[in-house]
Design a protein around this motif. Structure first.
Motif, PDB file in Angstrom:
ATOM      1  N   TRP A   1     -88.199 -36.146 -68.439  1.00 33.64           N
ATOM      2  CA  TRP A   1     -89.107 -35.077 -68.401  1.00 33.64           C
ATOM      3  C   TRP A   1     -89.809 -35.303 -67.093  1.00 33.64           C
ATOM      4  O   TRP A   1     -90.331 -34.500 -66.239  1.00 33.64           O
ATOM      5  CB  TRP A   1     -90.187 -34.701 -69.541  1.00 33.64           C
ATOM      6  CG  TRP A   1     -89.416 -33.860 -70.425  1.00 33.64           C
ATOM      7  CD1 TRP A   1     -88.923 -34.287 -71.681  1.00 33.64           C
ATOM      8  CD2 TRP A   1     -89.563 -32.302 -70.668  1.00 33.64           C
ATOM      9  NE1 TRP A   1     -88.255 -33.120 -72.344  1.00 33.64           N
ATOM     10  CE2 TRP A   1     -88.735 -32.015 -71.761  1.00 33.64           C
ATOM     11  CE3 TRP A   1     -89.898 -31.470 -69.647  1.00 33.64           C
ATOM     12  CZ2 TRP A   1     -88.536 -30.720 -71.787  1.00 33.64           C
ATOM     13  CZ3 TRP A   1     -89.676 -30.096 -69.980  1.00 33.64           C
ATOM     14  CH2 TRP A   1     -89.013 -29.552 -70.984  1.00 33.64           C
TER      15      TRP A   1
ATOM     16  N   TYR B   1     -90.032 -32.953 -63.872  1.00 34.97           N
ATOM     17  CA  TYR B   1     -91.284 -32.404 -63.428  1.00 34.97           C
ATOM     18  C   TYR B   1     -91.379 -32.825 -61.888  1.00 34.97           C
ATOM     19  O   TYR B   1     -92.547 -32.552 -61.333  1.00 34.97           O
ATOM     20  CB  TYR B   1     -92.136 -32.841 -64.092  1.00 34.97           C
ATOM     21  CG  TYR B   1     -92.564 -32.057 -65.498  1.00 34.97           C
ATOM     22  CD1 TYR B   1     -92.324 -30.711 -65.602  1.00 34.97           C
ATOM     23  CD2 TYR B   1     -92.815 -32.787 -66.592  1.00 34.97           C
ATOM     24  CE1 TYR B   1     -92.538 -30.110 -66.752  1.00 34.97           C
ATOM     25  CE2 TYR B   1     -93.125 -32.079 -67.838  1.00 34.97           C
ATOM     26  CZ  TYR B   1     -92.657 -30.742 -67.819  1.00 34.97           C
ATOM     27  OH  TYR B   1     -93.100 -29.996 -69.092  1.00 34.97           O
TER      28      TYR B   1
ATOM     29  N   SER C   1     -97.826 -29.621 -69.493  1.00 36.69           N
ATOM     30  CA  SER C   1     -96.517 -30.116 -69.217  1.00 36.69           C
ATOM     31  C   SER C   1     -96.151 -31.012 -69.937  1.00 36.69           C
ATOM     32  O   SER C   1     -95.202 -31.287 -70.780  1.00 36.69           O
ATOM     33  CB  SER C   1     -96.618 -30.800 -67.672  1.00 36.69           C
ATOM     34  OG  SER C   1     -96.795 -29.876 -66.858  1.00 36.69           O
TER      35      SER C   1
ATOM     36  N   ALA D   1     -93.049 -31.212 -73.099  1.00 37.39           N
ATOM     37  CA  ALA D   1     -92.178 -32.228 -73.397  1.00 37.39           C
ATOM     38  C   ALA D   1     -92.413 -32.672 -74.758  1.00 37.39           C
ATOM     39  O   ALA D   1     -91.197 -32.742 -75.441  1.00 37.39           O
ATOM     40  CB  ALA D   1     -92.537 -33.251 -72.434  1.00 37.39           C
TER      41      ALA D   1
ATOM     42  N   TRP E   1     -90.541 -29.717 -77.201  1.00 36.44           N
ATOM     43  CA  TRP E   1     -89.175 -30.243 -77.200  1.00 36.44           C
ATOM     44  C   TRP E   1     -88.630 -31.086 -77.999  1.00 36.44           C
ATOM     45  O   TRP E   1     -87.863 -31.065 -78.716  1.00 36.44           O
ATOM     46  CB  TRP E   1     -88.629 -30.325 -75.626  1.00 36.44           C
ATOM     47  CG  TRP E   1     -87.282 -30.605 -75.463  1.00 36.44           C
ATOM     48  CD1 TRP E   1     -86.289 -29.491 -75.511  1.00 36.44           C
ATOM     49  CD2 TRP E   1     -86.504 -31.561 -75.452  1.00 36.44           C
ATOM     50  NE1 TRP E   1     -85.051 -30.150 -75.296  1.00 36.44           N
ATOM     51  CE2 TRP E   1     -85.118 -31.573 -75.389  1.00 36.44           C
ATOM     52  CE3 TRP E   1     -86.933 -33.142 -75.627  1.00 36.44           C
ATOM     53  CZ2 TRP E   1     -84.207 -32.563 -75.190  1.00 36.44           C
ATOM     54  CZ3 TRP E   1     -86.063 -34.125 -75.388  1.00 36.44           C
ATOM     55  CH2 TRP E   1     -84.649 -33.911 -75.298  1.00 36.44           C
TER      56      TRP E   1
END
Length: 304
Positions: free
Chosen positions: A137, A141, A173, A177, A180
Protein backbone atom coordinates in the motif's frame (compact mmCIF):
# COMPACT_ATOMS: atom_id res chain seq x y z
CA UNK A 1 -7.64 -63.95 19.25
CA UNK A 2 -5.31 -63.13 22.13
CA UNK A 3 -3.61 -60.41 20.09
CA UNK A 4 -6.94 -58.83 19.21
CA UNK A 5 -7.99 -59.00 22.84
CA UNK A 6 -4.72 -57.38 23.91
CA UNK A 7 -5.13 -54.59 21.34
CA UNK A 8 -8.70 -53.99 22.49
CA UNK A 9 -7.64 -53.88 26.14
CA UNK A 10 -4.74 -51.55 25.31
CA UNK A 11 -7.07 -49.24 23.38
CA UNK A 12 -9.55 -49.13 26.24
CA UNK A 13 -6.75 -48.41 28.68
CA UNK A 14 -5.40 -45.57 26.52
CA UNK A 15 -8.90 -44.11 26.19
CA UNK A 16 -9.39 -44.41 29.95
CA UNK A 17 -6.10 -42.63 30.64
CA UNK A 18 -6.88 -39.85 28.17
CA UNK A 19 -10.36 -39.38 29.66
CA UNK A 20 -9.27 -39.51 33.28
CA UNK A 21 -6.03 -37.57 32.96
CA UNK A 22 -6.53 -34.82 30.37
CA UNK A 23 -3.99 -32.59 32.13
CA UNK A 24 -1.19 -34.92 31.00
CA UNK A 25 -2.07 -34.19 27.39
CA UNK A 26 -2.56 -30.46 28.00
CA UNK A 27 0.66 -30.08 29.98
CA UNK A 28 2.86 -29.25 26.93
CA UNK A 29 0.39 -26.51 25.94
CA UNK A 30 0.43 -25.11 29.47
CA UNK A 31 4.24 -25.04 29.44
CA UNK A 32 4.34 -23.17 26.11
CA UNK A 33 1.70 -20.67 27.25
CA UNK A 34 3.51 -20.15 30.55
CA UNK A 35 6.92 -19.61 28.95
CA UNK A 36 5.94 -17.50 25.94
CA UNK A 37 2.78 -15.71 27.05
CA UNK A 38 2.04 -15.57 30.75
CA UNK A 39 5.58 -14.87 32.00
CA UNK A 40 6.27 -12.05 29.47
CA UNK A 41 2.84 -10.55 30.18
CA UNK A 42 3.42 -10.53 33.93
CA UNK A 43 6.88 -9.03 33.36
CA UNK A 44 5.39 -6.21 31.27
CA UNK A 45 2.87 -5.52 34.05
CA UNK A 46 5.69 -5.49 36.59
CA UNK A 47 7.83 -3.13 34.53
CA UNK A 48 4.87 -0.78 34.06
CA UNK A 49 5.16 0.00 37.78
CA UNK A 50 8.80 1.04 37.45
CA UNK A 51 10.85 3.87 35.96
CA UNK A 52 12.91 1.39 33.94
CA UNK A 53 14.79 2.65 30.91
CA UNK A 54 16.76 0.90 28.17
CA UNK A 55 19.48 3.51 28.70
CA UNK A 56 20.23 2.45 32.30
CA UNK A 57 20.22 -0.94 34.05
CA UNK A 58 18.81 0.15 37.43
CA UNK A 59 15.23 1.17 38.18
CA UNK A 60 12.84 1.81 41.06
CA UNK A 61 9.25 0.73 41.57
CA UNK A 62 6.75 3.57 41.17
CA UNK A 63 3.35 4.41 39.74
CA UNK A 64 4.64 7.52 37.97
CA UNK A 65 4.81 5.68 34.64
CA UNK A 66 1.02 5.72 34.38
CA UNK A 67 0.95 9.37 35.40
CA UNK A 68 3.47 10.11 32.63
CA UNK A 69 1.20 8.41 30.13
CA UNK A 70 -1.89 10.30 31.24
CA UNK A 71 -0.08 13.64 31.40
CA UNK A 72 1.62 13.18 28.04
CA UNK A 73 0.27 15.81 25.65
CA UNK A 74 0.43 13.29 22.79
CA UNK A 75 -1.60 10.58 24.58
CA UNK A 76 -5.06 12.06 23.89
CA UNK A 77 -4.18 12.31 20.20
CA UNK A 78 -2.90 8.71 20.19
CA UNK A 79 -6.14 7.49 21.78
CA UNK A 80 -8.30 9.50 19.38
CA UNK A 81 -6.35 8.15 16.40
CA UNK A 82 -6.75 4.63 17.78
CA UNK A 83 -10.52 5.04 18.19
CA UNK A 84 -10.90 6.53 14.70
CA UNK A 85 -8.79 3.76 13.20
CA UNK A 86 -10.74 1.00 15.00
CA UNK A 87 -14.18 2.50 14.35
CA UNK A 88 -13.74 3.11 10.62
CA UNK A 89 -11.97 -0.21 10.05
CA UNK A 90 -14.50 -2.35 11.94
CA UNK A 91 -17.57 -0.72 10.38
CA UNK A 92 -16.39 -1.03 6.78
CA UNK A 93 -14.82 -4.46 7.26
CA UNK A 94 -18.21 -5.70 8.42
CA UNK A 95 -20.20 -3.97 5.68
CA UNK A 96 -17.93 -5.03 2.83
CA UNK A 97 -17.56 -8.53 4.26
CA UNK A 98 -21.33 -8.90 4.49
CA UNK A 99 -21.88 -7.62 0.94
CA UNK A 100 -19.30 -10.03 -0.49
CA UNK A 101 -20.58 -12.96 1.57
CA UNK A 102 -24.20 -12.21 0.58
CA UNK A 103 -23.32 -11.94 -3.11
CA UNK A 104 -21.35 -15.20 -3.03
CA UNK A 105 -24.18 -16.97 -1.21
CA UNK A 106 -26.75 -15.70 -3.72
CA UNK A 107 -24.46 -16.61 -6.60
CA UNK A 108 -24.20 -20.18 -5.35
CA UNK A 109 -27.99 -20.44 -5.02
CA UNK A 110 -28.42 -19.24 -8.62
CA UNK A 111 -25.51 -21.49 -9.75
CA UNK A 112 -23.53 -18.57 -11.13
CA UNK A 113 -19.95 -19.10 -12.22
CA UNK A 114 -17.10 -17.39 -10.43
CA UNK A 115 -18.27 -17.71 -6.82
CA UNK A 116 -15.27 -19.84 -5.94
CA UNK A 117 -12.96 -17.32 -7.63
CA UNK A 118 -14.50 -14.47 -5.60
CA UNK A 119 -13.97 -16.35 -2.33
CA UNK A 120 -10.39 -17.16 -3.31
CA UNK A 121 -9.58 -13.57 -4.25
CA UNK A 122 -11.09 -12.35 -0.99
CA UNK A 123 -8.88 -14.72 0.98
CA UNK A 124 -5.68 -13.44 -0.65
CA UNK A 125 -5.56 -10.34 1.54
CA UNK A 126 -5.92 -12.51 4.64
CA UNK A 127 -2.99 -14.74 3.63
CA UNK A 128 -0.55 -11.87 2.98
CA UNK A 129 1.56 -10.86 6.03
CA UNK A 130 0.81 -7.44 7.51
CA UNK A 131 4.30 -6.11 6.79
CA UNK A 132 3.94 -7.01 3.12
CA UNK A 133 0.53 -5.32 3.01
CA UNK A 134 2.03 -2.14 4.45
CA UNK A 135 4.78 -2.13 1.81
CA UNK A 136 2.31 -2.83 -1.02
CA UNK A 137 0.00 0.00 0.00
CA UNK A 138 2.93 2.36 0.50
CA UNK A 139 3.91 1.75 -3.11
CA UNK A 140 0.31 2.35 -4.20
CA UNK A 141 0.15 5.58 -2.16
CA UNK A 142 3.48 6.92 -3.49
CA UNK A 143 3.17 10.66 -4.10
CA UNK A 144 5.05 10.76 -7.40
CA UNK A 145 4.62 9.60 -10.97
CA UNK A 146 5.20 6.00 -9.89
CA UNK A 147 2.33 6.00 -7.41
CA UNK A 148 -0.44 3.75 -8.73
CA UNK A 149 -3.35 5.59 -7.14
CA UNK A 150 -2.04 9.05 -8.02
CA UNK A 151 -1.45 7.89 -11.59
CA UNK A 152 -5.04 6.64 -11.87
CA UNK A 153 -6.33 9.91 -10.41
CA UNK A 154 -4.28 11.87 -12.95
CA UNK A 155 -5.96 9.93 -15.76
CA UNK A 156 -9.30 11.09 -14.37
CA UNK A 157 -8.13 14.69 -14.31
CA UNK A 158 -7.44 15.01 -10.57
CA UNK A 159 -4.32 16.46 -9.03
CA UNK A 160 -1.81 14.65 -6.88
CA UNK A 161 -3.10 13.55 -3.47
CA UNK A 162 -0.82 13.50 -0.41
CA UNK A 163 -2.05 10.15 0.88
CA UNK A 164 0.61 9.66 3.57
CA UNK A 165 2.31 13.05 4.05
CA UNK A 166 -0.85 15.01 4.90
CA UNK A 167 -1.93 14.41 8.55
CA UNK A 168 -5.59 14.89 7.61
CA UNK A 169 -5.39 12.26 4.87
CA UNK A 170 -2.91 9.76 6.32
CA UNK A 171 -5.25 8.25 8.93
CA UNK A 172 -7.92 7.52 6.30
CA UNK A 173 -5.30 6.05 3.97
CA UNK A 174 -4.20 3.69 6.74
CA UNK A 175 -7.84 2.81 7.46
CA UNK A 176 -8.40 1.95 3.79
CA UNK A 177 -5.44 -0.43 3.79
CA UNK A 178 -6.65 -2.09 6.98
CA UNK A 179 -10.19 -2.42 5.61
CA UNK A 180 -8.81 -4.22 2.58
CA UNK A 181 -6.82 -6.47 4.87
CA UNK A 182 -9.61 -7.36 7.33
CA UNK A 183 -12.59 -7.69 5.02
CA UNK A 184 -11.65 -11.30 4.24
CA UNK A 185 -12.11 -12.43 7.85
CA UNK A 186 -15.54 -10.80 7.99
CA UNK A 187 -16.48 -12.39 4.69
CA UNK A 188 -15.55 -15.87 5.89
CA UNK A 189 -17.42 -15.63 9.19
CA UNK A 190 -20.49 -13.97 7.69
CA UNK A 191 -20.55 -16.44 4.78
CA UNK A 192 -20.67 -19.30 7.28
CA UNK A 193 -23.40 -17.44 9.17
CA UNK A 194 -25.50 -17.06 6.01
CA UNK A 195 -25.40 -20.81 5.57
CA UNK A 196 -27.15 -21.24 8.93
CA UNK A 197 -30.15 -19.06 8.05
CA UNK A 198 -33.22 -21.38 7.90
CA UNK A 199 -34.34 -21.86 4.31
CA UNK A 200 -37.99 -22.36 5.32
CA UNK A 201 -38.06 -18.92 6.99
CA UNK A 202 -36.73 -17.30 3.81
CA UNK A 203 -39.31 -19.18 1.75
CA UNK A 204 -42.06 -17.98 4.08
CA UNK A 205 -40.82 -14.41 3.62
CA UNK A 206 -40.95 -14.91 -0.17
CA UNK A 207 -44.53 -16.14 0.11
CA UNK A 208 -45.43 -13.05 2.14
CA UNK A 209 -43.98 -10.89 -0.64
CA UNK A 210 -41.07 -9.49 1.35
CA UNK A 211 -38.45 -7.59 -0.62
CA UNK A 212 -34.79 -8.58 -0.56
CA UNK A 213 -33.97 -5.67 1.74
CA UNK A 214 -36.77 -6.65 4.14
CA UNK A 215 -35.57 -10.26 4.19
CA UNK A 216 -32.02 -9.11 5.01
CA UNK A 217 -33.16 -6.80 7.82
CA UNK A 218 -35.94 -8.93 9.32
CA UNK A 219 -34.77 -12.49 8.67
CA UNK A 220 -31.11 -12.85 7.69
CA UNK A 221 -29.45 -10.49 10.18
CA UNK A 222 -31.52 -11.61 13.23
CA UNK A 223 -30.85 -15.26 12.36
CA UNK A 224 -27.07 -14.73 12.36
CA UNK A 225 -26.91 -12.30 15.27
CA UNK A 226 -24.37 -14.41 17.18
CA UNK A 227 -22.06 -14.70 14.16
CA UNK A 228 -22.22 -10.95 13.60
CA UNK A 229 -21.40 -10.29 17.26
CA UNK A 230 -18.39 -12.62 17.18
CA UNK A 231 -17.21 -11.12 13.89
CA UNK A 232 -17.37 -7.54 15.18
CA UNK A 233 -15.62 -8.42 18.45
CA UNK A 234 -12.81 -10.25 16.63
CA UNK A 235 -12.38 -7.32 14.25
CA UNK A 236 -12.20 -4.90 17.19
CA UNK A 237 -9.55 -6.98 18.97
CA UNK A 238 -7.49 -7.48 15.81
CA UNK A 239 -7.67 -3.80 14.84
CA UNK A 240 -6.65 -2.59 18.30
CA UNK A 241 -3.53 -4.77 17.96
CA UNK A 242 -2.64 -3.77 14.40
CA UNK A 243 1.06 -2.95 14.32
CA UNK A 244 2.75 -4.88 11.52
CA UNK A 245 0.89 -3.06 8.73
CA UNK A 246 1.13 0.52 10.08
CA UNK A 247 4.84 0.33 10.89
CA UNK A 248 6.11 -0.01 7.28
CA UNK A 249 3.27 2.10 5.89
CA UNK A 250 3.65 5.31 7.93
CA UNK A 251 5.60 4.47 11.08
CA UNK A 252 2.95 6.42 12.98
CA UNK A 253 3.57 9.66 11.14
CA UNK A 254 3.39 12.33 10.04
CA UNK A 255 3.62 13.48 13.64
CA UNK A 256 1.18 11.36 15.63
CA UNK A 257 -1.53 11.34 12.96
CA UNK A 258 -1.40 7.54 12.45
CA UNK A 259 0.16 6.51 15.75
CA UNK A 260 -2.19 3.99 17.35
CA UNK A 261 -1.76 2.79 20.95
CA UNK A 262 0.27 -0.32 20.18
CA UNK A 263 2.63 1.68 17.96
CA UNK A 264 2.90 4.38 20.63
CA UNK A 265 4.03 1.77 23.15
CA UNK A 266 6.64 0.48 20.71
CA UNK A 267 8.02 3.95 19.93
CA UNK A 268 8.11 4.88 23.61
CA UNK A 269 10.18 1.81 24.50
CA UNK A 270 12.51 1.46 21.53
CA UNK A 271 12.87 5.06 20.34
CA UNK A 272 12.45 7.06 23.54
CA UNK A 273 14.00 4.20 25.59
CA UNK A 274 11.36 4.70 28.33
CA UNK A 275 10.57 1.13 29.34
CA UNK A 276 8.30 1.99 32.26
CA UNK A 277 6.06 4.36 30.33
CA UNK A 278 5.96 2.09 27.26
CA UNK A 279 4.97 -0.91 29.39
CA UNK A 280 2.25 1.21 31.03
CA UNK A 281 0.82 1.94 27.57
CA UNK A 282 1.03 -1.76 26.75
CA UNK A 283 -0.89 -2.61 29.94
CA UNK A 284 -3.62 -0.12 28.96
CA UNK A 285 -3.88 -1.90 25.61
CA UNK A 286 -3.93 -5.25 27.44
CA UNK A 287 -6.87 -4.08 29.58
CA UNK A 288 -8.77 -3.06 26.45
CA UNK A 289 -8.13 -6.47 24.90
CA UNK A 290 -9.19 -8.29 28.07
CA UNK A 291 -12.41 -6.25 28.19
CA UNK A 292 -13.43 -7.17 24.64
CA UNK A 293 -12.23 -10.76 25.12
CA UNK A 294 -14.57 -11.14 28.11
CA UNK A 295 -17.44 -9.81 26.00
CA UNK A 296 -16.47 -12.33 23.30
CA UNK A 297 -16.46 -15.21 25.80
CA UNK A 298 -19.81 -14.11 27.24
CA UNK A 299 -21.31 -13.91 23.75
CA UNK A 300 -20.11 -17.45 23.08
CA UNK A 301 -21.68 -18.73 26.31
CA UNK A 302 -24.99 -17.04 25.55
CA UNK A 303 -25.02 -18.70 22.13
CA UNK A 304 -24.37 -22.13 23.71
Amino acid sequence: MKQNALKTAHGKRAAYVSNQRPLLWLLPLFVVLLAFFLVPTLDVIRLSFTNASLAKPSYDYTTKSYLKVIRDSAFPEIMSVTLIFVSISVVFQFLLGFVIAYCVDKGEKYRLRGTVAVRTISLVSWAIPGVAIGIIWKIMYAENAGGILNYLLSLLGFGQVAFLSDPNTAIFSVCLANIWRGTAQSMILLYSGLKTVPADVLEAADVDGASNWRKIVSVTIPSMKSVITVNILLNIINTFNTFDMIMPLTGGGPGHSTEVLVLGAYRTIFQQLDMGKGCAMAVILLCINVFFSLIYIRAGKEED
